[in-house]
Design an enzyme around this catalytic site. Structure first.
Site, mmCIF file in Angstrom:
data_model
loop_
_atom_site.group_PDB
_atom_site.id
_atom_site.type_symbol
_atom_site.label_atom_id
_atom_site.label_comp_id
_atom_site.label_asym_id
_atom_site.label_seq_id
_atom_site.Cartn_x
_atom_site.Cartn_y
_atom_site.Cartn_z
ATOM 1 N N GLY A 1 68.910 47.976 -70.002
ATOM 2 C CA GLY A 1 69.314 46.612 -70.319
ATOM 3 C C GLY A 1 68.652 45.963 -71.510
ATOM 4 O O GLY A 1 69.247 45.118 -72.167
ATOM 5 N N GLU B 1 61.723 43.092 -71.283
ATOM 6 C CA GLU B 1 62.711 43.181 -70.213
ATOM 7 C C GLU B 1 63.893 42.281 -70.540
ATOM 8 O O GLU B 1 63.714 41.215 -71.134
ATOM 9 C CB GLU B 1 62.053 42.749 -68.892
ATOM 10 C CG GLU B 1 62.950 42.804 -67.683
ATOM 11 C CD GLU B 1 63.387 44.198 -67.279
ATOM 12 O OE1 GLU B 1 64.198 44.800 -68.019
ATOM 13 O OE2 GLU B 1 62.947 44.687 -66.225
ATOM 14 N N ASP B 2 65.089 42.718 -70.167
ATOM 15 C CA ASP B 2 66.262 41.889 -70.408
ATOM 16 C C ASP B 2 66.290 40.688 -69.477
ATOM 17 O O ASP B 2 66.545 39.566 -69.901
ATOM 18 C CB ASP B 2 67.560 42.702 -70.300
ATOM 19 C CG ASP B 2 67.711 43.435 -68.975
ATOM 20 O OD1 ASP B 2 66.741 43.515 -68.189
ATOM 21 O OD2 ASP B 2 68.813 43.954 -68.714
ATOM 22 N N ASP C 1 64.689 38.709 -62.324
ATOM 23 C CA ASP C 1 65.283 37.889 -61.269
ATOM 24 C C ASP C 1 64.447 37.973 -59.996
ATOM 25 O O ASP C 1 63.627 37.121 -59.756
ATOM 26 C CB ASP C 1 66.770 38.177 -61.057
ATOM 27 C CG ASP C 1 67.118 39.646 -61.012
ATOM 28 O OD1 ASP C 1 66.282 40.460 -60.597
ATOM 29 O OD2 ASP C 1 68.253 39.989 -61.375
ATOM 30 N N LYS D 1 65.333 34.210 -63.986
ATOM 31 C CA LYS D 1 65.987 33.437 -62.931
ATOM 32 C C LYS D 1 64.903 32.958 -61.969
ATOM 33 O O LYS D 1 64.630 33.617 -60.961
ATOM 34 C CB LYS D 1 67.013 34.296 -62.183
ATOM 35 C CG LYS D 1 68.197 34.734 -63.005
ATOM 36 C CD LYS D 1 69.131 35.548 -62.131
ATOM 37 C CE LYS D 1 70.362 36.012 -62.858
ATOM 38 N NZ LYS D 1 71.230 36.836 -61.987
ATOM 39 N N PHE E 1 75.459 35.920 -62.051
ATOM 40 C CA PHE E 1 75.494 37.324 -62.456
ATOM 41 C C PHE E 1 76.048 37.378 -63.865
ATOM 42 O O PHE E 1 77.150 36.891 -64.127
ATOM 43 C CB PHE E 1 76.338 38.170 -61.497
ATOM 44 C CG PHE E 1 76.267 39.627 -61.844
ATOM 45 C CD1 PHE E 1 75.116 40.354 -61.588
ATOM 46 C CD2 PHE E 1 77.330 40.261 -62.469
ATOM 47 C CE1 PHE E 1 75.036 41.699 -61.936
ATOM 48 C CE2 PHE E 1 77.252 41.598 -62.819
ATOM 49 C CZ PHE E 1 76.093 42.322 -62.552
ATOM 50 N N ASP F 1 74.656 44.916 -67.833
ATOM 51 C CA ASP F 1 75.902 45.568 -67.426
ATOM 52 C C ASP F 1 76.302 45.239 -65.995
ATOM 53 O O ASP F 1 75.523 44.700 -65.212
ATOM 54 C CB ASP F 1 75.765 47.080 -67.557
ATOM 55 C CG ASP F 1 74.910 47.677 -66.448
ATOM 56 O OD1 ASP F 1 75.386 48.595 -65.759
ATOM 57 O OD2 ASP F 1 73.759 47.233 -66.263
ATOM 58 N N ARG G 1 77.720 46.151 -71.513
ATOM 59 C CA ARG G 1 76.506 46.072 -72.345
ATOM 60 C C ARG G 1 76.820 45.787 -73.809
ATOM 61 O O ARG G 1 76.004 45.235 -74.523
ATOM 62 C CB ARG G 1 75.724 47.382 -72.277
ATOM 63 C CG ARG G 1 75.112 47.685 -70.948
ATOM 64 C CD ARG G 1 74.193 48.913 -71.057
ATOM 65 N NE ARG G 1 73.875 49.484 -69.770
ATOM 66 C CZ ARG G 1 72.933 49.029 -68.949
ATOM 67 N NH1 ARG G 1 72.235 47.975 -69.286
ATOM 68 N NH2 ARG G 1 72.701 49.615 -67.802
#
Length: 179
Positions: A50, A104-105, A108, A136, A157, A164, A170
């Site tokens: 990600g 990190e993308d 959460d 998040k 989401f 993805d 992506r």
């Protein structure tokens, strides 16, 4: 031109964050990192898959000597976290005594980040920080101190810009959220 809606597998997604908004957040993160690591040579550890777009754009905006490496972990199935983190491809660089920043993308639940911080922390880096494009806060299940956050978002989401839905989505330069 980016689509008004996209369909991935059995889900519909609508525009959420533009590529321009993402670029602004990344520029701010880069400015912080350029300042905080001006006298260091950090090793950036990008979490695949990600974070690949975020890592590439962030590093292009850095003006400090730095290195990058990649690791791969998995904790998602479909649209929800499995709660189990599996390290797929590990870090080969020696990080003892080095300044390490995990890229990190999205953070959460925090399961993946907790495991990474514990695992990499055991290798005794000089410092260990996290730079995440998205966070998040309402989803966190672990107490984490994340110093570099591009955008705090609600529990939607999202796909695009590296994120993805079961392998698809992506490639979009913008971010879309499920409807």
């Amino acid at each position: 031109m980016n689509p008004d809606h996209i369909s991935l597998h059995n889900k519909q997604f609508e525009p959420y964050l533009s590529a321009a908004r993402l670029a602004t957040a990344i520029e701010k993160l880069a400015a912080q990192l350029n300042q905080d690591y001006a006298d260091k040579t950090p090793l950036f550890v990008a979490v695949l898959n990600g974070s690949f777009m975020f890592a590439a754009d962030l590093l292009k905006a850095l003006h400090i000597p730095c290195e990058i490496s990649f690791i791969r972990v998995a904790s998602y199935e479909g649209t929800s976290s499995t709660g189990k983190v599996q390290e797929v491809l590990g870090l080969t660089e020696e990080i003892g005594g080095r300044h390490v920043v995990i890229l990190e993308d999205i953070v959460d639940t925090g399961h993946t980040m907790r495991m990474l911080l514990d695992t990499l922390g055991d290798k005794q880096p000089a410092s260990l920080e996290v730079a995440s494009l998205f966070m998040k806060p309402e989803c966190l299940q672990h107490e984490l101190s994340i110093r570099y956050v591009g955008l705090s978002i609600p529990n939607d989401f999202i796909v695009g810009y590296g994120l993805d839905f079961d392998g698809l989505g992506r490639n979009y330069p913008d971010v879309y959220k499920a409807v």
